[in-house]
Design a protein around this motif. Structure first.
Motif, PDB file in Angstrom:
ATOM      1  N   ASN A 266       0.800  -1.238   0.000  1.00 44.32           N
ATOM      2  CA  ASN A 266       0.000   0.000   0.000  1.00 44.32           C
ATOM      3  C   ASN A 266       0.828   1.282   0.000  1.00 44.32           C
ATOM      4  O   ASN A 266       0.320   2.342   0.360  1.00 44.32           O
ATOM      5  CB  ASN A 266      -0.973   0.024   1.186  1.00 44.32           C
ATOM      6  CG  ASN A 266      -1.946  -1.129   1.152  1.00 44.32           C
ATOM      7  OD1 ASN A 266      -2.492  -1.453   0.092  1.00 44.32           O
ATOM      8  ND2 ASN A 266      -2.156  -1.766   2.285  1.00 44.32           N
TER       9      ASN A 266
ATOM     10  N   VAL B  86      -1.413   4.436  -1.119  1.00 45.32           N
ATOM     11  CA  VAL B  86      -2.507   4.148  -2.051  1.00 45.32           C
ATOM     12  C   VAL B  86      -3.571   5.238  -1.944  1.00 45.32           C
ATOM     13  O   VAL B  86      -4.018   5.597  -0.858  1.00 45.32           O
ATOM     14  CB  VAL B  86      -3.114   2.765  -1.768  1.00 45.32           C
ATOM     15  CG1 VAL B  86      -4.420   2.580  -2.536  1.00 45.32           C
ATOM     16  CG2 VAL B  86      -2.126   1.672  -2.151  1.00 45.32           C
TER      17      VAL B  86
ATOM     18  N   LEU C  40      -2.422   3.654  -7.259  1.00 44.96           N
ATOM     19  CA  LEU C  40      -3.686   2.933  -7.152  1.00 44.96           C
ATOM     20  C   LEU C  40      -3.565   1.675  -6.302  1.00 44.96           C
ATOM     21  O   LEU C  40      -4.432   1.388  -5.472  1.00 44.96           O
ATOM     22  CB  LEU C  40      -4.203   2.556  -8.548  1.00 44.96           C
ATOM     23  CG  LEU C  40      -4.446   3.722  -9.521  1.00 44.96           C
ATOM     24  CD1 LEU C  40      -4.914   3.191 -10.864  1.00 44.96           C
ATOM     25  CD2 LEU C  40      -5.466   4.698  -8.951  1.00 44.96           C
ATOM     26  N   GLU C  41      -2.481   0.918  -6.497  1.00 43.07           N
ATOM     27  CA  GLU C  41      -2.252  -0.332  -5.765  1.00 43.07           C
ATOM     28  C   GLU C  41      -0.753  -0.517  -5.597  1.00 43.07           C
ATOM     29  O   GLU C  41       0.033  -0.049  -6.433  1.00 43.07           O
ATOM     30  CB  GLU C  41      -2.835  -1.544  -6.504  1.00 43.07           C
ATOM     31  CG  GLU C  41      -4.337  -1.524  -6.701  1.00 43.07           C
ATOM     32  CD  GLU C  41      -4.813  -2.727  -7.507  1.00 43.07           C
ATOM     33  OE1 GLU C  41      -3.960  -3.477  -8.036  1.00 43.07           O
ATOM     34  OE2 GLU C  41      -6.029  -2.925  -7.612  1.00 43.07           O
ATOM     35  N   ALA C  42      -0.358  -1.234  -4.539  1.00 46.50           N
ATOM     36  CA  ALA C  42       1.074  -1.516  -4.357  1.00 46.50           C
ATOM     37  C   ALA C  42       1.257  -2.689  -3.416  1.00 46.50           C
ATOM     38  O   ALA C  42       0.514  -2.856  -2.447  1.00 46.50           O
ATOM     39  CB  ALA C  42       1.804  -0.294  -3.809  1.00 46.50           C
ATOM     40  N   ASP C  43       2.241  -3.521  -3.731  1.00 47.74           N
ATOM     41  CA  ASP C  43       2.717  -4.544  -2.813  1.00 47.74           C
ATOM     42  C   ASP C  43       4.238  -4.583  -2.956  1.00 47.74           C
ATOM     43  O   ASP C  43       4.834  -3.688  -3.553  1.00 47.74           O
ATOM     44  CB  ASP C  43       2.064  -5.911  -3.073  1.00 47.74           C
ATOM     45  CG  ASP C  43       2.235  -6.394  -4.507  1.00 47.74           C
ATOM     46  OD1 ASP C  43       3.271  -6.059  -5.127  1.00 47.74           O
ATOM     47  OD2 ASP C  43       1.362  -7.116  -5.004  1.00 47.74           O
TER      48      ASP C  43
ATOM     49  N   GLY D 270       3.737  -1.933  -8.414  1.00 51.25           N
ATOM     50  CA  GLY D 270       2.789  -0.871  -8.093  1.00 51.25           C
ATOM     51  C   GLY D 270       2.004  -0.484  -9.334  1.00 51.25           C
ATOM     52  O   GLY D 270       2.525  -0.524 -10.447  1.00 51.25           O
ATOM     53  N   THR D 271       0.750  -0.136  -9.130  1.00 55.40           N
ATOM     54  CA  THR D 271      -0.096   0.325 -10.227  1.00 55.40           C
ATOM     55  C   THR D 271      -0.310   1.823 -10.069  1.00 55.40           C
ATOM     56  O   THR D 271      -0.799   2.278  -9.028  1.00 55.40           O
ATOM     57  CB  THR D 271      -1.448  -0.397 -10.240  1.00 55.40           C
ATOM     58  OG1 THR D 271      -1.238  -1.810 -10.319  1.00 55.40           O
ATOM     59  CG2 THR D 271      -2.299   0.054 -11.425  1.00 55.40           C
TER      60      THR D 271
ATOM     61  N   LYS E  70      -3.198   4.033 -16.830  1.00 55.44           N
ATOM     62  CA  LYS E  70      -2.680   3.125 -15.802  1.00 55.44           C
ATOM     63  C   LYS E  70      -1.383   2.473 -16.271  1.00 55.44           C
ATOM     64  O   LYS E  70      -1.259   2.067 -17.428  1.00 55.44           O
ATOM     65  CB  LYS E  70      -3.714   2.051 -15.474  1.00 55.44           C
ATOM     66  CG  LYS E  70      -4.930   2.576 -14.727  1.00 55.44           C
ATOM     67  CD  LYS E  70      -5.860   1.442 -14.326  1.00 55.44           C
ATOM     68  CE  LYS E  70      -7.061   1.960 -13.554  1.00 55.44           C
ATOM     69  NZ  LYS E  70      -7.984   0.883 -13.153  1.00 55.44           N
TER      70      LYS E  70
END
Length: 211
Positions: free
Chosen positions: A31, A46, A56-59, A63-64, A71
């Protein structure tokens, strides 16, 4: 001479490319991401945005990002090159009234209503009559109880589709609806205000946000 010209041209091209670097991922976390945007290091969580880039998203793997409406999925050390236009900054000014309060008009779920800026409120707060005026089906929200000046009152936690103050629009805003006549004016709390920059100067409150 030709080699010298070629070398100068190559160096110029590389310099131009470096100036055009928009986004480079430096570290990824659940995040959150550490990135370099137009040469400036920034930590994004995020939902946060900076200079036209939104995480937008992350781990720990990837990451997005949304960049100027597009995107992109990136891993550590990956970068996107290209010319980035500095986003426009939207600014709304609210004068302090005779009661030393900052009141203005907002559009909530498409309906214009009076609101009061309240940094002490965790979320946007309104009465059941306010909720009805903006077409909100608050009974479908999460029931709870809150303490008001008149005692304990029934309330509901809900999501507002959008809150717009002077063109600064935030979507999916947390809010509470309190049964009865409290608050008398909708409180514009931190669930909206955390998305904007606030500056108070000489009785004028400025709200701003990059676009």
């Amino acid at each position: 001479m030709k080699k010298a010209v070629l070398l100068i041209t190559l160096c110029f091209s590389m310099a131009a490319l470096a100036q055009n670097i928009g986004l480079q991922v430096q570290a990824l976390f659940p995040n959150a991401a550490v990135v370099k945007i137009n040469g400036q290091q920034k930590t994004l969580r995020v939902g946060e945005s900076h200079a036209g880039v939104t995480l937008l998203e992350a781990d720990s793997r990837q990451g997005t990002f949304e960049i100027n409406g597009e995107k992109h999925v990136l891993k550590v050390s990956q970068l996107i090159t290209g010319k980035y236009q500095e986003p426009e900054k939207k600014v709304v000014t609210i004068p302090r009234d005779a009661l030393l309060q900052y009141r203005t008009v907002a559009t909530i779920n498409g309906r214009r209503v009076a609101v009061m800026v309240d940094t002490g409120a965790n979320i946007v707060a309104m009465s059941t009559s306010h909720a009805s005026s903006v077409g909100l089906k608050y009974e479908e929200g999460l029931p709870t109880q809150v303490e008001t000046a008149g005692g304990i009152a029934n309330a509901w936690f809900v999501k507002l589709d959008s809150v717009d103050v002077g063109g600064i629009r935030v979507e999916n805003v947390d809010a509470s609806v309190v049964e009865g006549g409290y608050p008398t004016t909708i409180l514009l709390g931190m669930s909206y205000l955390k998305h904007v920059e606030m500056v108070e100067n000489g009785g004028i409150l400025s709200l701003s946000r990059d676009w």
